[in-house]
Design an enzyme around this catalytic site. Structure first.
Site, PDB file in Angstrom:
ATOM      1  N   CYS A  99      67.412  39.952  64.325  1.00 28.12           N
ATOM      2  CA  CYS A  99      66.632  41.138  64.673  1.00 28.12           C
ATOM      3  C   CYS A  99      65.190  40.741  64.991  1.00 28.12           C
ATOM      4  CB  CYS A  99      66.678  42.114  63.503  1.00 28.12           C
ATOM      5  SG  CYS A  99      65.461  43.424  63.570  1.00 28.12           S
ATOM      6  N   GLU A 100      64.690  41.214  66.117  1.00 28.29           N
ATOM      7  CA  GLU A 100      63.327  40.843  66.499  1.00 28.29           C
ATOM      8  C   GLU A 100      62.266  41.575  65.679  1.00 28.29           C
ATOM      9  OE1 GLU A 100      62.274  43.758  70.267  1.00 28.29           O
ATOM     10  OE2 GLU A 100      63.341  41.902  70.686  1.00 28.29           O
ATOM     11  N   HIS A 101      62.671  42.572  64.919  1.00 32.73           N
ATOM     12  CA  HIS A 101      61.709  43.330  64.117  1.00 32.73           C
ATOM     13  C   HIS A 101      61.469  42.696  62.748  1.00 32.73           C
ATOM     14  CE1 HIS A 101      63.310  46.823  66.716  1.00 32.73           C
ATOM     15  NE2 HIS A 101      62.220  46.326  67.256  1.00 32.73           N
ATOM     16  N   HIS A 102      62.529  42.141  62.136  1.00 37.93           N
ATOM     17  CA  HIS A 102      62.392  41.563  60.795  1.00 37.93           C
ATOM     18  C   HIS A 102      62.815  40.100  60.729  1.00 37.93           C
ATOM     19  CE1 HIS A 102      62.956  45.978  60.153  1.00 37.93           C
ATOM     20  NE2 HIS A 102      61.940  45.783  59.347  1.00 37.93           N
ATOM     21  N   GLN A 140      70.097  44.951  69.332  1.00 37.80           N
ATOM     22  CA  GLN A 140      71.481  45.028  69.800  1.00 37.80           C
ATOM     23  C   GLN A 140      71.565  45.747  71.134  1.00 37.80           C
ATOM     24  OE1 GLN A 140      74.363  46.136  66.807  1.00 37.80           O
ATOM     25  NE2 GLN A 140      75.746  47.017  68.311  1.00 37.80           N
ATOM     26  N   HIS A 168      73.760  44.879  60.514  1.00 42.54           N
ATOM     27  CA  HIS A 168      72.384  44.394  60.544  1.00 42.54           C
ATOM     28  C   HIS A 168      71.874  44.175  59.127  1.00 42.54           C
ATOM     29  CE1 HIS A 168      71.415  45.245  64.900  1.00 42.54           C
ATOM     30  NE2 HIS A 168      72.615  45.787  64.750  1.00 42.54           N
ATOM     31  N   CYS A 170      68.928  43.714  58.245  1.00 43.40           N
ATOM     32  CA  CYS A 170      67.687  44.450  57.987  1.00 43.40           C
ATOM     33  C   CYS A 170      67.983  45.840  57.443  1.00 43.40           C
ATOM     34  CB  CYS A 170      66.841  44.544  59.262  1.00 43.40           C
ATOM     35  SG  CYS A 170      67.660  45.353  60.650  1.00 43.40           S
TER      36      CYS A 170
END
Length: 210
Positions: A99-102, A140, A168, A170
């Site tokens: 995940c590019e956020h976490h 995704q 996920h 996250c």
């Protein structure tokens, strides 16, 4: 997620420049040591001494998709298919991404279908295309669109269908901590987008033949 893919511009690794060159391996390892200290541990203790090297080496593998090109992978198209012009489906392609956020993993499977037009591609190439985009920092939704766009660009098929299912970390390891929840994204082009019956047939082939 059934929007039309209007254009395809895959994200690739940033080009090094004088103002923002790519960090060296030593700088990357130093960053890992900083994170270990921030987490509350001692990077100098025996068990963690080689961890920065291992992490950087692992990142080279986990994010190798930035150094790969989906179009190169699908450059060989087989035009002699004995008159076959029906749907081609490869299902249950396992993948792991981050995940590019976490920057924590999400893991799942991709299902790909297409109607040949100018030829077919080796089946293993579709699995490799999934890996190209999975092995980058991702969402995704974006990954689904990138896979569709790459196949559309390389094969010029009459239609492409992609479903991705993933859990996920996250969402299951942090935050709401809902283990087992799965996210499903889909995208269709061509005959799959225009004809609901073709979408249903694809879904039947993915779900109904287990």
């Amino acid at each position: 997620m059934d929007a039309v893919v209007k254009s395809f511009s895959p994200r690739t690794a940033l080009k090094p420049s004088e103002s923002a060159p790519r960090p060296t391996r030593e700088e990357a390892e130093a960053a890992v040591r900083t994170l270990i200290r921030w987490a509350g541990d001692d990077p100098a203790r025996e068990g963690l001494l080689d961890t920065p090297k291992r992490v950087v080496k692992a990142y080279e593998e986990l994010f190798r998709g930035y150094r790969e090109d989906a179009q190169d992978i699908m450059s060989k198209v087989f035009e002699e298919v004995g008159g076959y012009d029906d749907m081609v489906v490869v299902r249950d392609i396992p993948f792991h991404s981050h995940c590019e956020h976490h920057m924590v993993p999400f893991v799942g499977a991709a299902h790909i279908g297409y109607y040949p037009s100018e030829g077919v591609v080796g089946l293993s190439k579709l699995a490799r295309v999934v890996d190209v985009f999975a092995r980058r920092l991702q969402t995704q939704e974006t990954m689904t669109a990138e896979i569709v766009g790459a196949i559309d660009e390389a094969l010029k098929p009459r239609g492409v269908a992609v479903i991705i299912e993933a859990e996920h970390m996250c969402m299951s390891m942090r935050g709401v901590q809902k283990q087992g929840a799965r996210t499903v994204t889909t995208q269709f082009t061509g005959v799959f987008r225009d004809d609901p019956a073709e979408q249903a047939r694809f879904l039947t082939m993915v779900r109904g033949l287990r």
